[in-house]
Design a protein around this motif. Sequence first.
Motif, PDB file in Angstrom:
ATOM      1  N   GLY A 390       0.847  -1.187   0.000  1.00  0.00           N
ATOM      2  CA  GLY A 390       0.000   0.000   0.000  1.00  0.00           C
ATOM      3  C   GLY A 390       0.881   1.235   0.000  1.00  0.00           C
ATOM      4  N   VAL A 396      -3.305   0.154  -3.809  1.00  0.00           N
ATOM      5  CA  VAL A 396      -2.795  -1.113  -3.275  1.00  0.00           C
ATOM      6  C   VAL A 396      -2.330  -1.907  -4.485  1.00  0.00           C
ATOM      7  CG1 VAL A 396      -3.376  -3.246  -2.056  1.00  0.00           C
ATOM      8  CG2 VAL A 396      -4.420  -1.065  -1.344  1.00  0.00           C
ATOM      9  N   HIS A 413      -9.236   3.883  -2.858  1.00  0.00           N
ATOM     10  CA  HIS A 413      -8.962   4.833  -1.775  1.00  0.00           C
ATOM     11  C   HIS A 413      -8.670   6.218  -2.356  1.00  0.00           C
ATOM     12  CE1 HIS A 413      -9.064   2.336   1.766  1.00  0.00           C
ATOM     13  NE2 HIS A 413      -8.282   1.436   1.210  1.00  0.00           N
ATOM     14  N   VAL A 417      -2.697   4.918   1.695  1.00  0.00           N
ATOM     15  CA  VAL A 417      -2.992   3.581   2.205  1.00  0.00           C
ATOM     16  C   VAL A 417      -1.978   3.289   3.310  1.00  0.00           C
ATOM     17  CG1 VAL A 417      -3.216   1.133   1.672  1.00  0.00           C
ATOM     18  CG2 VAL A 417      -3.909   2.854  -0.017  1.00  0.00           C
ATOM     19  N   LEU A 420      -2.317  -2.913   5.657  1.00  0.00           N
ATOM     20  CA  LEU A 420      -2.891  -4.009   4.876  1.00  0.00           C
ATOM     21  C   LEU A 420      -2.899  -5.285   5.700  1.00  0.00           C
ATOM     22  CD1 LEU A 420      -0.832  -3.487   1.591  1.00  0.00           C
ATOM     23  CD2 LEU A 420      -3.281  -2.997   1.846  1.00  0.00           C
ATOM     24  N   SER A 431      -7.641  -3.102   3.706  1.00  0.00           N
ATOM     25  CA  SER A 431      -6.737  -1.958   3.626  1.00  0.00           C
ATOM     26  C   SER A 431      -7.304  -0.811   4.448  1.00  0.00           C
ATOM     27  CB  SER A 431      -6.548  -1.519   2.164  1.00  0.00           C
ATOM     28  OG  SER A 431      -7.793  -1.179   1.575  1.00  0.00           O
ATOM     29  N   SER A 433      -6.945   3.448   5.289  1.00  0.00           N
ATOM     30  CA  SER A 433      -6.474   4.631   4.567  1.00  0.00           C
ATOM     31  C   SER A 433      -6.733   5.936   5.304  1.00  0.00           C
ATOM     32  CB  SER A 433      -7.166   4.687   3.201  1.00  0.00           C
ATOM     33  OG  SER A 433      -6.938   5.918   2.536  1.00  0.00           O
ATOM     34  N   ALA A 438     -11.728   1.917   5.772  1.00  0.00           N
ATOM     35  CA  ALA A 438     -11.023   0.659   5.506  1.00  0.00           C
ATOM     36  C   ALA A 438     -11.798  -0.010   4.390  1.00  0.00           C
ATOM     37  CB  ALA A 438     -10.991  -0.221   6.754  1.00  0.00           C
TER      38      ALA A 438
END
Length: 467
Positions: A390, A396, A413, A417, A420, A431, A433, A438
């Motif tokens: 990320g 990602v 996102h 990020v 992960l 993930s 952010s 998420a």
Amino acid sequence: MTGPDETAQQWAVDARRRSAVKRLKLQVAAALVFSAGFIGYSWYAGQPEPVMEVSDSVQADGQNPEQSAKRNPGASAGSAQIDTAQRATQRARKLVALSRGRTAAGDAVTGALLALEALPDNLEGAEIPAATAIEHALYAAHFSHREVAVLGGHIADVHVARFSPDGKFVLSASSDRTARLWHVADATEAAFLKGHSDEVWSAAFGPGGPANPEIAPRAATVASNGFVRLWDGRSGKLIAVIKGHEDAVVGVDFGPHGRLFVTASHDGTARLWDARTGARVGVLKGHQQRVLSAVFSPDGQRILTTSDDATARLWNVKSGTQTTVLAGHSSGVTGAAFSPDGARVGTASSDGTARLWNSATGAEIAVLKGHETWVSAIAFSPDGTRLATGSRDHTVRLWDGVDGAKVAVLRGHTGWVNALAFGPDGKRLASASGDYTARLWTARTGASLAKLGGHGKRLPRSRLAVT
């Protein structure tokens, strides 16, 4: 105290803000869908035609087509047109069937590309064979390529999201000074972990639970003021408040046996703690600058730390001694992860790259290039075949976990990020952010499953765990 009028005004402001954000997300999503479809079709149009298993060399009456054409040229021309249309329709229906199969198997990207390939090369003035079937296949691929849920509730950056060992919960940590437990099944909040007086930078689950009934389930959270909190992993009840680091604590990880956990701090050290009582077990010293992360090896015998000094280091848990230095990055190493078998190590760096290493020898296996700015998170899938990274470029990326080959880029996102984590079965990737959310993705293809919203601010850099 805030009066009713002020509260109502604030609610109205918040509602307008949410509405504006929602409209913006819809506009961005529409643009992304159009762009992805156009790029996918343009790429697929340049590929060789698939060989279709269609036999048209012998007609139903057993005559050779050339002999039939000589006897009746007019009929032959009409028959040829019909045959061409039939073959086009048959080809389109076969591609649609393949598209539906790939979509049903979870590979929505290939499903969409196969449906696009069913379209004729020249769409101007042409009648599209099996048009309705193609349209349905495209819709199916599109609507299966979405987020599963958004975990919303935090009011500041979310630094970490992690799955519990049984995959039923997600633990998130935020700059809003709280951590939260979420039910994966319906994306609802299970527990609200409060008590920290500063930003919560990371959080982790211990291995206890139904799968390990002899180990009491634990969760740990760490904060900017140097404090660590130990919680009951089921109820969210506070067990201990731990002080030992002299600066912000930014990373935490439990050993595979549940007896120890390790924390990483900007004071330049990593520290080992007893997971039952919170007592200090050891201090790992050797980095020349801030320590940014610390993780256990799968067998619990080693600890991997990363630092602003551009190195990652391996330590022996029993002796507390340093065994290997992984040097090669040109800037700070922001995070690291062991492969499930412990044979490889992945590192992420602010130099914009990730790297694969042999954990036994310290030899570099591959340099993973593609992100546009620094890489802030890294994680291996449970089977070791995938490596996820990320970045602050809002993406990602999925890589081959053995040789580092590129697999996919996951977009969605709108902020950095920060963390992960793969689910225990390897089918989902979570993930976290700085866009306050998420997200859950299909780990094999990168399809978005869900958006988890609730944090009121961006999710800061930390770790994410999937249960």
